[in-house]
Design an enzyme around this catalytic site. Structure first.
Site, short mmCIF file in Angstrom:
data_model
loop_
_atom_site.label_atom_id
_atom_site.label_comp_id
_atom_site.label_asym_id
_atom_site.label_seq_id
_atom_site.Cartn_x
_atom_site.Cartn_y
_atom_site.Cartn_z
N CYS A 2 20.69 -59.06 25.16
CA CYS A 2 19.27 -59.44 25.21
C CYS A 2 18.50 -58.62 26.24
CB CYS A 2 19.16 -60.90 25.62
SG CYS A 2 20.13 -62.01 24.62
N ARG A 27 20.14 -51.62 23.93
CA ARG A 27 21.11 -52.60 24.39
C ARG A 27 21.72 -53.40 23.24
NH1 ARG A 27 20.05 -54.06 29.99
NH2 ARG A 27 20.86 -56.11 29.54
N TRP A 74 20.18 -61.15 21.37
CA TRP A 74 21.48 -60.86 20.78
C TRP A 74 22.14 -62.23 20.62
CZ3 TRP A 74 26.72 -61.30 22.25
CH2 TRP A 74 27.61 -60.50 21.53
N ASN A 100 18.17 -64.48 29.05
CA ASN A 100 19.41 -63.73 28.78
C ASN A 100 20.55 -64.51 29.41
OD1 ASN A 100 17.68 -61.79 27.88
ND2 ASN A 100 18.13 -60.28 29.45
N GLY A 101 21.70 -64.56 28.73
CA GLY A 101 22.84 -65.28 29.29
C GLY A 101 23.19 -66.48 28.43
N GLU A 483 40.49 -44.17 22.95
CA GLU A 483 39.04 -43.96 23.04
C GLU A 483 38.50 -43.32 21.74
OE1 GLU A 483 36.77 -45.02 24.74
OE2 GLU A 483 35.10 -43.63 24.59
N LYS A 487 35.73 -45.02 19.36
CA LYS A 487 34.46 -44.36 18.99
C LYS A 487 34.28 -44.42 17.48
CE LYS A 487 32.84 -44.37 21.91
NZ LYS A 487 33.24 -44.72 23.23
N GLU A 490 33.60 -48.15 16.22
CA GLU A 490 32.37 -48.84 16.61
C GLU A 490 31.11 -48.27 15.96
OE1 GLU A 490 31.48 -49.03 20.83
OE2 GLU A 490 32.18 -46.99 21.13
N HIS A 506 57.51 -47.36 15.75
CA HIS A 506 57.85 -48.78 15.83
C HIS A 506 56.91 -49.65 15.00
CE1 HIS A 506 60.79 -47.78 18.89
NE2 HIS A 506 59.87 -46.95 19.37
N LYS A 605 24.90 -52.85 24.37
CA LYS A 605 25.22 -51.79 25.34
C LYS A 605 25.88 -52.37 26.58
CE LYS A 605 25.42 -47.72 27.10
NZ LYS A 605 26.58 -46.92 26.65
O1 M6R Z 1 29.14 -50.98 30.99
P1 M6R Z 1 30.63 -51.06 30.90
O2 M6R Z 1 31.29 -49.74 31.12
O3 M6R Z 1 31.20 -52.12 31.80
O4 M6R Z 1 30.92 -51.51 29.42
C1 M6R Z 1 32.22 -51.76 28.98
C2 M6R Z 1 32.29 -51.81 27.47
O5 M6R Z 1 31.46 -52.84 26.97
C3 M6R Z 1 31.85 -50.48 26.85
O6 M6R Z 1 32.60 -49.42 27.33
C4 M6R Z 1 32.01 -50.54 25.30
O7 M6R Z 1 33.35 -50.64 24.96
C5 M6R Z 1 31.34 -49.34 24.64
N1 M6R Z 1 30.62 -49.77 23.48
C6 M6R Z 1 32.29 -48.31 24.19
O8 M6R Z 1 31.67 -47.25 23.55
#
Ligand code: M6R
Length: 610
Positions: A2, A27, A74, A100-101, A483, A487, A490, A506, A605
């Protein structure tokens, strides 16, 4: 997650807050809303979907007024529809709240409020706040007192902003666990959950801390505690350029941020390398050499991409600094009974510096006597302010939801920390100088990798029609496999698994057939020959192999179906280079599939709820 923006001043507020709110679109959100205090009435407009949908609905007829709040939601409690979108109002429609929260005790509060005659419209936890404030807002009670009264009754996290028709020139805001800042203008004040929203108007901001209330009017602002005792707050300056939160000619923020990596890595290194001494200078750690030597263990804690860089940090710290290191998901760490004491250094890694789980894990570590440091991108963020010391990664604003340049800069920052700890413990000056040389070469080498972007783009065809992919790596490049897979999934919504290459035998090997793309991250490093065998195992099962290898590698060239090369560096820094083709690959595949690369579905974000 949010976003909140508010304005009090002399300008027309609705257009201003909507424009500012667009800076927070990155975000991630699913509905949007606006409230304007307009000639003694509260005008509220909300919609499911994007801010553009709200603008379409308003059709240029923006409510007039000089005080307004806007919000992107959100969804947590209740589906993302118009009714559940913020702002929420009290029974009389004279108080508007954006939040927010999460209010954790919303259910009993709501039941009690309903019993006392309050009429609820939405399914949200937030609406209880509007009704609670309404209860306390008697004729002689100022809005901030009513807000404080309400907040003392809620459990959970909040960043809130409130308007009332009775005090039409006022915004009251408060925080507990969800970031908020006050932007200071000339005869005008802003409230925002993220500095990028106000950058266009002011660079002077006051960050609110937990359990603080801000009262804004065109005549000034003040910050108090929940008992309305005044608190003097420092004014901070935001150094980011406005251009750094704009696309600058790129089609997407994600591509811009991938391409910025040579510069962001240079910024992460700037002024921190001591070439002769083979060491790193890290002024923000706030730890003496004696204190650094007193730690017998390091715990790295983070989420998502930052957790992947933590895994690389573990390998570095153990190999080069010879200090036992563990990596914990922040969400697990905070609810276990972790063994940490004053001899443990707990390092939280976070791009945003606001991730709820990472923040809570660090607080828990602190409570148990550990020293905490943060490896953080966003200057002035909550983690950066709460830890005992830290290293800013200086990647610049990262707007694309998929983290890219923050990852490479986190690895660089971990490299600097490892170098410093290593020189105190086990590394000779000559070994230290080798690390310094390797770090110094990274910006140019990253540029080299980016120059091959068009070769990566051609690989999109390998993923045509596929719904699964496997990413395999070993040693320092096992976390890169994780990673790369993250990527891809997501932003393109293709299911992808990252695995240690040998572990494939395994289980995941059962998935391999001639339609399965298998991405190997196999630079020439200490485990190179081992991963060559793993590639052979995949080829024996007719898997389609894409390999990221060191320039001049003939052996894997003879095995893989597709090759991407990266320059040579020392093992710990191969991830900084090998991750780049994987970021590009995910990006091009997602664009080819027509996905919303910068704001993938369901994602936010910065995840400020647990
Ligand atoms: O702001 P942060 O690095 O603490 O965020 C952690 C994760 O939410 C963030 O890395 C998330 O996995 C990304 N979408 C990855 O691309």
């Amino acid at each position: 997650m949010c976003g909140i923006v508010g304005y009090v001043g002399r300008r027309e507020a609705a257009a201003l807050v909507l424009e500012a709110l667009k800076r927070l679109e990155y975000r991630g959100y699913d509905s949007a809303g606006l409230a304007v205090n307009s000639g003694g009435r509260l005008l509220v407009e909300k919609t499911a979907g994007k801010i553009s949908a709200l603008e379409t609905r308003l059709d240029g007829r923006l409510p007039k007024g000089h005080v307004a709040l806007a919000h992107t939601r959100w969804a947590t409690h209740g589906v993302p529809n118009e009714i559940n979108a913020h702002p929420h109002t009290d029974c009389g429609g004279t108080i508007a709240v954006v939040h927010n929260g999460i209010i954790e005790n919303w259910a009993p509060l709501r039941a009690a409020l309903v019993k006392r005659g309050h009429k609820f419209r939405s399914e949200t936890d937030t609406e209880v706040l509007a009704h609670l404030i309404e209860e306390a807002y008697g004729p002689a009670v100022p809005l901030e007192t009513a807000v404080a009264w309400a907040l003392k009754r809620v459990e959970g996290t909040y960043g809130i902003s409130v308007l009332s028709t009775r005090e039409p020139e006022k915004i009251v805001a408060a925080r507990h666990g969800s970031p908020l800042l006050v932007g200071l203008g000339d005869g005008e004040y802003f409230i925002a959950s993220d500095a990028s929203a106000v950058l266009q108007h002011t660079r002077s901001v006051v960050y609110l801390d937990d359990d603080e209330i801000a009262v804004l009017s065109p005549d000034g602002y003040r910050v108090t505690d929940l008992e309305t005792g005044r608190i003097e707050k420092p004014v901070s300056r935001v150094d980011w350029d406005l251009s750094s939160v704009e696309k600058g000619g790129f089609r997407h923020f994600m591509l811009k941020e991938i391409m910025e990596q040579p510069e962001s890595i240079r910024n992460a290194l700037r002024g921190r390398l001591l070439e002769d001494e083979g060491n790193a200078k890290l002024g923000g750690l706030n730890l003496t050499d004696e204190e650094l030597l007193s730690f017998n263990r390091v715990v790295l804690t983070a989420c998502g991409t930052s957790w992947h860089s933590a895994l690389i940090g573990e390998y570095m710290l153990e190999e080069l600094a010879r200090i036992p290191t563990e990596v914990e998901y922040a969400s697990e760490f905070r609810y276990r009974n972790p063994i940490v004491d004053e001899h443990t250094l707990v390092i939280g890694i976070s791009q945003s510096g606001e991730t709820a789980d990472t923040l809570s894990a660090l607080r828990e570590a602190k409570r148990r006597g550990a020293r905490t440091i943060g490896i953080v991108n966003v200057v002035g963020s909550t983690i950066a302010r709460e830890v005992d010391g830290g290293i800013y990664i200086h990647a610049g604003p990262e707007i694309g939801v998929a983290s890219t340049k923050a990852f490479s800069c986190q690895v660089v920052a971990l490299g600097l920390l490892t170098l410093h700890l290593g020189r105190l413990r086990s590394l000779s000056v000559l070994q230290g100088r080798e690390v310094v040389r390797a770090l110094n070469r990274l910006p140019e080498q990253a540029l080299d990798v980016l120059a091959r972007a068009s070769e990566v783009e051609k690989l999109v065809s390998v993923f045509e029609g596929t719904s699964n992919a496997l990413y395999l790596g070993r040693g320092y490049n096992f976390p890169v496999a994780l990673e790369g897979a993250l990527k891809l999934k997501e932003i393109s919504y293709i299911h992808a698994e990252g695995y240690p290459a040998a572990e494939m035998k395994h289980g995941p090997i059962a998935l391999i057939d001639d339609s399965m793309p298998v991405v190997f991250i196999a630079p020439r490093d200490a485990v190179y020959q081992k991963i060559v065998s793993n590639i052979q195992e995949v080829k024996a099962r007719r898997g389609r192999v894409i390999a990221v290898v060191t320039e001049g590698d003939d052996q894997i060239a003879g095995l893989a179906d597709h090759l991407i090369t990266i320059p040579e560096t020392i093992d710990p820094f191969t991830p900084v280079l090998s991750v780049i083709p994987l970021q590009l690959l995910a990006y091009y595949i997602a664009v080819h599939r027509g996905k919303n690369v910068d704001q993938p579905r369901n994602l936010a974000k910065s995840v400020t709820v647990e």
